[in-house]
Design an enzyme around this catalytic site. Sequence first.
Site, short mmCIF file in Angstrom:
data_model
loop_
_atom_site.label_atom_id
_atom_site.label_comp_id
_atom_site.label_asym_id
_atom_site.label_seq_id
_atom_site.Cartn_x
_atom_site.Cartn_y
_atom_site.Cartn_z
N LYS A 63 2.85 -4.32 4.69
CA LYS A 63 3.61 -4.44 3.44
C LYS A 63 4.82 -5.34 3.64
CE LYS A 63 2.07 -0.07 1.54
NZ LYS A 63 2.19 1.38 1.56
N GLN A 107 6.49 5.88 2.10
CA GLN A 107 5.13 5.97 2.64
C GLN A 107 4.73 7.43 2.82
OE1 GLN A 107 3.11 3.19 3.35
NE2 GLN A 107 1.54 4.74 3.67
N ASP A 130 5.24 2.41 -6.73
CA ASP A 130 3.97 3.11 -6.51
C ASP A 130 3.43 3.73 -7.80
OD1 ASP A 130 2.73 2.97 -4.07
OD2 ASP A 130 3.94 4.54 -3.14
#
Length: 310
Positions: A63, A107, A130
């Site tokens: 990422k 995460q 997200d």
Amino acid sequence: MAAPLPAHDFADRIIDGQGFALRLRERIGRAVAASKAEHGLTPGLAVVIVGEDPASQIYVRNKGEQTREAGMRSDTHRLPQSTSQAELLALIGGLNRDPDLHGILVQLPLPSQIDAGAVLAAIDPDKDVDGFHVVNVGRLATGLPGMVPCTPLGCLMLLKDRLGDLSGLNAVVVGRSNIVGKPMAQLLLAENCTVTVAHSRTRDLPAVCRQADILVAAVGRAEMIRGDWIKPGATVIDVGINRVPARDPAKAAEGKTRVVGDVAFDEAVQVAGAITPVPRGVGPMTIACLLANTYAAARRSAGLDPALPE
Ligand SMILES: NC(=O)c1ccc[n+]([C@@H]2O[C@H](COP(=O)([O-])OP(=O)(O)OC[C@H]3O[C@@H](n4cnc5c(N)ncnc54)[C@H](OP(=O)(O)O)[C@@H]3O)[C@@H](O)[C@H]2O)c1
């Protein structure tokens, strides 16, 4: 077993998620360069990782690399496994207040002492790239603009690229998780599909799948969906990422593995009109969509059009 497909038929049926994701990232890179030049706006993404989970470490590194390649600011916060919930919430509070950061991603999974729900709820919904915050879940369900979870967003892009207008098509989504199945169903409904969401309690799953013009598999069970579950000509999107022993028994005996999807690809490709492979299908779209969400968040924060230019 059916005869192998001619090579050109095979190639036509494969949905090249890897190539699509690369082109999308290049497009985002051009849009970021234009935002910097015209508005002095550099989108910024903060990724927070707690602990040493090896798969998560790889995702986070990828990422960071792809965020920088697109010309964005990338901050990675690596916290020890012993981090308390209060410490993590304090970090998120600071990231929420930082005007130069437009996206925040924590995460998952998080260590057991931390309540993931409380952490996701603490992220400013406008920075929730997200799309997991209940505010964004609600926005998606009610048709308001907001952050859409990256994996289903990537699946939708591949479907629209392949099929164009999805209106009136029968879509079956196998899996009802909050991160893939449910938002996928919402996105397909918004595209005027007739949507069925199947799960572990669904009766006669093969018959349900055979109704699908669009079949999305997000289950987490290696090659569960067989070729004879697929309607001839259907478009199949395989979200699954499952590790199984290597094909070569000698390598398998050494513990070597390979990655397969939730769909038995070799059977399904004989029947489907189009199908995403695993790997190089849906997987690469997830980070590309994360970058697209970060770009959109930055543009919205500055009162600019969040749509990605062609
Ligand atoms: N490509 C990517 O970037 C990406 C991103 C996210 C996830 N994934 C992969 O996608 C897969 C799904 O992930 P997830 O997070 O959505 O998984 P999840 O939270 O474990 O959800 C799995 C879903 O599948 C359903 N299911 C399980 N066994 C089933 C069966 N025998 N028949 C029908 N439905 C069944 C479950 O039903 P119940 O609700 O009834 O239990 C559940 O709704 C995993 O392989 C994951 O690694 C890939």
